[in-house]
Scaffold this active site. Sequence first.
Site, PDB file in Angstrom:
ATOM      1  N   ARG A  99       0.863  -1.032  -0.053  1.00 32.14           N
ATOM      2  CA  ARG A  99      -0.070  -0.079   0.086  1.00 32.14           C
ATOM      3  C   ARG A  99       0.775   1.252   0.155  1.00 32.14           C
ATOM      4  O   ARG A  99       1.941   1.109   0.458  1.00 32.14           O
ATOM      5  CB  ARG A  99      -0.876   0.153   1.289  1.00 32.14           C
ATOM      6  CG  ARG A  99      -1.736  -1.382   1.594  1.00 32.14           C
ATOM      7  CD  ARG A  99      -2.494  -1.177   2.587  1.00 32.14           C
ATOM      8  NE  ARG A  99      -3.544  -2.236   2.758  1.00 32.14           N
ATOM      9  CZ  ARG A  99      -3.290  -3.380   3.491  1.00 32.14           C
ATOM     10  NH1 ARG A  99      -1.976  -3.316   3.934  1.00 32.14           N
ATOM     11  NH2 ARG A  99      -4.080  -4.443   3.546  1.00 32.14           N
ATOM     12  N   LYS A 109      -1.722  -2.508   7.584  1.00 32.37           N
ATOM     13  CA  LYS A 109      -3.075  -1.996   7.697  1.00 32.37           C
ATOM     14  C   LYS A 109      -3.393  -2.829   9.102  1.00 32.37           C
ATOM     15  O   LYS A 109      -3.235  -4.143   8.973  1.00 32.37           O
ATOM     16  CB  LYS A 109      -3.928  -2.159   6.660  1.00 32.37           C
ATOM     17  CG  LYS A 109      -5.230  -1.685   7.014  1.00 32.37           C
ATOM     18  CD  LYS A 109      -6.279  -1.483   5.781  1.00 32.37           C
ATOM     19  CE  LYS A 109      -7.687  -0.837   5.969  1.00 32.37           C
ATOM     20  NZ  LYS A 109      -8.546  -0.856   4.642  1.00 32.37           N
ATOM     21  N   HIS A 129      -3.435  -9.712   3.921  1.00 31.65           N
ATOM     22  CA  HIS A 129      -4.865  -9.460   4.263  1.00 31.65           C
ATOM     23  C   HIS A 129      -5.045 -10.311   5.518  1.00 31.65           C
ATOM     24  O   HIS A 129      -4.506 -11.402   5.979  1.00 31.65           O
ATOM     25  CB  HIS A 129      -5.642 -10.214   3.062  1.00 31.65           C
ATOM     26  CG  HIS A 129      -5.689  -9.397   1.916  1.00 31.65           C
ATOM     27  ND1 HIS A 129      -6.020  -9.802   0.432  1.00 31.65           N
ATOM     28  CD2 HIS A 129      -5.459  -8.137   1.709  1.00 31.65           C
ATOM     29  CE1 HIS A 129      -5.868  -8.718  -0.093  1.00 31.65           C
ATOM     30  NE2 HIS A 129      -5.480  -7.656   0.102  1.00 31.65           N
ATOM     31  N   TYR A 141      -9.681 -10.990  -6.625  1.00 33.26           N
ATOM     32  CA  TYR A 141      -8.684 -11.226  -7.539  1.00 33.26           C
ATOM     33  C   TYR A 141      -8.987 -12.353  -8.322  1.00 33.26           C
ATOM     34  O   TYR A 141      -8.768 -12.470  -9.565  1.00 33.26           O
ATOM     35  CB  TYR A 141      -7.302 -11.267  -7.041  1.00 33.26           C
ATOM     36  CG  TYR A 141      -6.803 -10.084  -6.490  1.00 33.26           C
ATOM     37  CD1 TYR A 141      -6.289  -8.856  -6.978  1.00 33.26           C
ATOM     38  CD2 TYR A 141      -6.428 -10.071  -4.954  1.00 33.26           C
ATOM     39  CE1 TYR A 141      -5.995  -7.714  -6.365  1.00 33.26           C
ATOM     40  CE2 TYR A 141      -6.147  -8.925  -4.372  1.00 33.26           C
ATOM     41  CZ  TYR A 141      -6.061  -7.880  -4.966  1.00 33.26           C
ATOM     42  OH  TYR A 141      -5.510  -6.797  -4.306  1.00 33.26           O
TER      43      TYR A 141
END
Length: 333
Positions: free
Chosen positions: A159, A184, A282, A291
């Site tokens: 990111r 994150k 993730h 995806y």
Amino acid sequence: MTLLAPHLTAFLRERLPHERHASPHTCDAYAYAFQLLLTFASKRLRTQPSSLTLEQLDVPLVLAFLDELETSRGNTARTRNARLAAIKSFARFIEFRVPSCVQQSHGLLAIPSKKTDEKLVGFLTRDEMQAVLDAPDPRARDGVRDRAMLHLAFAAGLRVSELVGLKLDDVTLQPQAAIHVRGKGRRERVLPLWKTTTKALRAWLVLRGSATCPELFLNARGGPLTRDGFEHILAKHVKTATATTPSLKKKRVSPHVLRHSCAMHTLEATRDIRKVALWLGHATAQTTEIYVRADPTAKLEAIDAVLPPALRRGRFRAPDKLLASLRPSRKGA
């Protein structure tokens, strides 16, 4: 009546950064959401933002604000939901801080989010990605830095906040080149690097020197690179790459598209969604399913695995020309 200002200040300056350990990007996004909300409430109630009370921040006002976002500002449902998430987080904070506003907080928490379209992710092909990586000029200092950033952003699927937040101590070159990413949701991961990415990083580290700034990538003034700075750099090199790869003109290449491209290429190579989720950091594999929907090869495997239904044989017979000419037209029917 309870003034809104002290509680909102405590929420943005104490609750989010210290208690919830929210990222600076999240804090800025929430602050901007309340900037829009207070501006709207001030005009609607004809009072100064600093004079607003908690009781005035009720469900009808918030619903009118959300409608204003979509109608007047032209925001999408996804943006509307992001602003609502900030308001709901504040409502949970107020629920325990001001017991007299419990019912009001429950009303705000009950506002539903809007459903959004699940569009296919945009990504670059191998040739397009290679053109972008080759765009920086390796003979210039900024070109060496930009080439290292682009290679690292793509190879690690970072990111933009993870990329600009990398510290010099997060890079390990011996014995195996790797980076330590703080992602994150406070999730950390260590990713090995390709030899080409390592080579680009080594070249930048030589030119970077012993700057006092702890960040890995620096701007022209020797300070940490910002999100906007990287977006500007990427747009510049995409424009350069378009000269050799015209297909890039049809695509909107943002920093997150580099992350999507890494995910798609990794999925194509491994055929394992779990490895893609692990690489991108993730929380669950469900986030990575976007995806799979964009990957046509997964559908081709399904076609090869399933026996197609039989097609009944037959032969087409053209209608008689005379009878066909006698049929009434659709306009006169």
